[in-house]
Design an enzyme around this catalytic site. Structure first.
Site, short mmCIF file in Angstrom:
data_model
loop_
_atom_site.label_atom_id
_atom_site.label_comp_id
_atom_site.label_asym_id
_atom_site.label_seq_id
_atom_site.Cartn_x
_atom_site.Cartn_y
_atom_site.Cartn_z
CE LYS A 21 -4.53 -1.33 1.99
NZ LYS A 21 -5.60 -1.28 2.84
CE LYS B 261 -5.68 -8.49 -2.05
NZ LYS B 261 -5.43 -7.80 -0.63
CE LYS C 164 -13.26 -3.23 0.04
NZ LYS C 164 -12.97 -3.12 1.58
P1 TYM Z 1 -10.58 -5.66 3.81
O1 TYM Z 1 -11.74 -4.57 4.06
O2 TYM Z 1 -9.66 -5.47 2.81
O3 TYM Z 1 -11.41 -7.08 3.31
C1 TYM Z 1 -12.58 -7.50 4.23
C2 TYM Z 1 -12.26 -9.01 3.95
O4 TYM Z 1 -12.28 -9.47 2.69
C3 TYM Z 1 -11.44 -10.55 2.48
N1 TYM Z 1 -10.98 -10.23 1.07
C4 TYM Z 1 -10.90 -11.32 0.22
N2 TYM Z 1 -11.31 -12.68 0.48
C5 TYM Z 1 -10.90 -13.43 -0.61
N3 TYM Z 1 -10.45 -12.84 -2.14
C6 TYM Z 1 -10.01 -11.65 -1.97
N4 TYM Z 1 -9.79 -11.22 -3.06
C7 TYM Z 1 -10.50 -10.83 -0.92
N5 TYM Z 1 -10.07 -9.31 -0.63
C8 TYM Z 1 -10.60 -9.13 0.51
C9 TYM Z 1 -10.42 -9.89 3.52
O5 TYM Z 1 -9.19 -10.86 3.83
C10 TYM Z 1 -11.17 -9.53 4.61
O6 TYM Z 1 -11.42 -10.56 5.56
N6 TYM Z 1 -7.66 -5.44 7.48
C11 TYM Z 1 -9.03 -5.89 7.28
C12 TYM Z 1 -10.22 -5.22 8.14
C13 TYM Z 1 -9.94 -5.42 9.32
C14 TYM Z 1 -10.26 -6.64 10.36
C15 TYM Z 1 -9.79 -6.32 11.73
C16 TYM Z 1 -10.31 -8.06 9.77
C17 TYM Z 1 -9.76 -4.49 10.42
N7 TYM Z 1 -9.60 -5.22 11.65
C18 TYM Z 1 -9.78 -7.18 12.61
C19 TYM Z 1 -10.46 -9.06 11.00
C20 TYM Z 1 -10.31 -8.51 12.15
C21 TYM Z 1 -9.08 -5.45 5.63
O7 TYM Z 1 -8.55 -4.57 5.26
O8 TYM Z 1 -9.94 -6.00 5.15
#
Ligand code: TYM
Length: 347
Positions: free
Chosen positions: A118, A210, A213
């Site tokens: 990032k 992957k 967004k």
């Molecule tokens: P974020 O918002 O990027 O994504 C949310 C969830 O979606 C999953 N994900 C995917 N799974 C499969 N294939 C993909 N291409 C894909 N893209 C995203 C992510 O693994 C996630 O589970 N840091 C985290 C948010 C967060 C969090 C937490 C998660 C903040 N605090 C505490 C768990 C526990 C994030 O940016 O997810």
């Protein structure tokens, strides 16, 4: 004393949610509701770690926060039985994150691949929040002493860090933890739940990247807000290789685009990869048609329900506020205990 089995997970309100978020995370969240007490959080404090132009500014953030909440509920998360709220309404997340800023080591954070990706080449210009992001994430989970965290594959390293932070806190404050009546460990070593056929959904334009967004091409992903025609168009245009679909899994080796589409179909329909190949081996065109059907029949009702919910933003806000109150009722005593353990005087 055994802690309750508690699930926590979070989703960032930045841009559109896509099929990767849905299959990798949100469908898991829905399933876990029958076996655990669940807390699902829209992590708006994480969203602001990237430049303002990326997260969309104040109005964009409010809308995106409501939209993720609507997606949770439209997908089947029950905010009455479980807790749904946005992170910034429970100040204990940021409070515990500060303590973790003092527990985690610079070296640990420097190894986080997501930060490197990032921040890119312009590291000097990345926000301090982006660097400390995993500490806030650990605080999200541990302020509830959550035991299980469902996520996609890309969050694995962050969850390992959360375990390292918990272990170091338990170790550094062992005497105080015992003296305060919490036995040998205050924080659990949280288990990641990274399961199912879609833990890493890939881009529709490049099966080695992957689905994300932040990809500049909207054709790389299926958004939860896409209508049926857009879904159909994106899958028809999705990159494939010249070979037909094989009859067995071995035939998918080194074929990232084909594997991805088969995995998506398996996840959407709840079928095994073997089963899917047994039925649809052969030309991609035929398979893509059933894939479109499966995606549209799964996503259309969610899309419609999201739109209905978004037409009543006050109701979404009420759900978030109520969820935040319930979340805080768990987080506050835990944070007070952390203060006592560390030696921070409190009221
Ligand atoms: P974020 O918002 O990027 O994504 C949310 C969830 O979606 C999953 N994900 C995917 N799974 C499969 N294939 C993909 N291409 C894909 N893209 C995203 C992510 O693994 C996630 O589970 N840091 C985290 C948010 C967060 C969090 C937490 C998660 C903040 N605090 C505490 C768990 C526990 C994030 O940016 O997810």
């Amino acid at each position: 004393m055994a802690l309750p089995q508690r699930v926590f997970s979070g989703v960032q309100p930045t841009g559109n949610l896509h099929l990767g978020n849905y299959l990798g995370a949100i469908t898991r969240f829905v399933e876990l509701q029958d076996s655990y007490d669940c807390i699902y959080c829209v992590v708006d404090l994480h969203a602001i770690t990237v430049p303002l132009s990326v997260w969309g500014g104040p109005e964009g953030l409010r809308t995106a926060t409501r939209q993720v909440t609507a997606a949770f509920i439209a997908s089947g998360i029950d905010p009455e039985r479980h807790i749904v709220f946005n992170q910034s309404q429970v100040g204990e997340h940021a409070e515990l994150a500060w303590v973790f800023n003092c527990v985690a080591r610079l070296g640990w954070l420097s190894r986080m691949t997501q930060f490197k990706e990032k921040a890119g080449k312009d590291r000097e210009n990345a926000s301090v929040g982006l660097f400390a992001y995993p500490n806030l994430m650990a605080a999200d989970i541990l302020v509830y002493r959550a035991t299980h965290v469902p996520v996609g594959e890309d969050q694995k390293q962050h969850l390992e860090l959360a375990r390292d932070i918990a272990a170091k806190f338990n170790h550094d404050f062992a005497e105080s933890i015992a003296a305060n009546g919490h036995g040998e460990a205050f924080f659990p070593l949280t288990e990641p739940l990274i399961t199912g056929p879609a833990t890493r959904v890939m881009s529709l334009r490049d099966g080695t990247k992957k689905m994300s967004k932040s990809d500049s091409s909207d054709y790389s992903r299926i958004n939860l807000t896409d209508d049926a025609d857009t879904i159909a168009l994106k899958f028809r245009k999705a990159r494939t290789d010249p070979e037909p679909l094989p009859t067995e899994i071995d035939g998918l080796a080194d074929r990232p685009e084909a594997s991805n589409l088969v995995g998506i179909f398996a996840a959407l329909t709840g079928r095994s990869t073997d089963d899917v190949l047994a039925e649809f081996s052969g030309p991609f065109s035929r398979f893509k048609e059933v894939l479109v059907e499966a995606a549209v029949s799964k996503l259309s009702p969610i899309n419609a329900e999201m739109r209905r919910l978004m037409s009543e933003p006050d109701q979404i806000d009420a759900i978030l506020t109520k969820g935040a109150e319930r979340a805080q009722a768990i987080a506050r005593p835990n944070m007070d205990a952390v203060k006592d353990i560390v030696g921070l005087l409190r009221r």
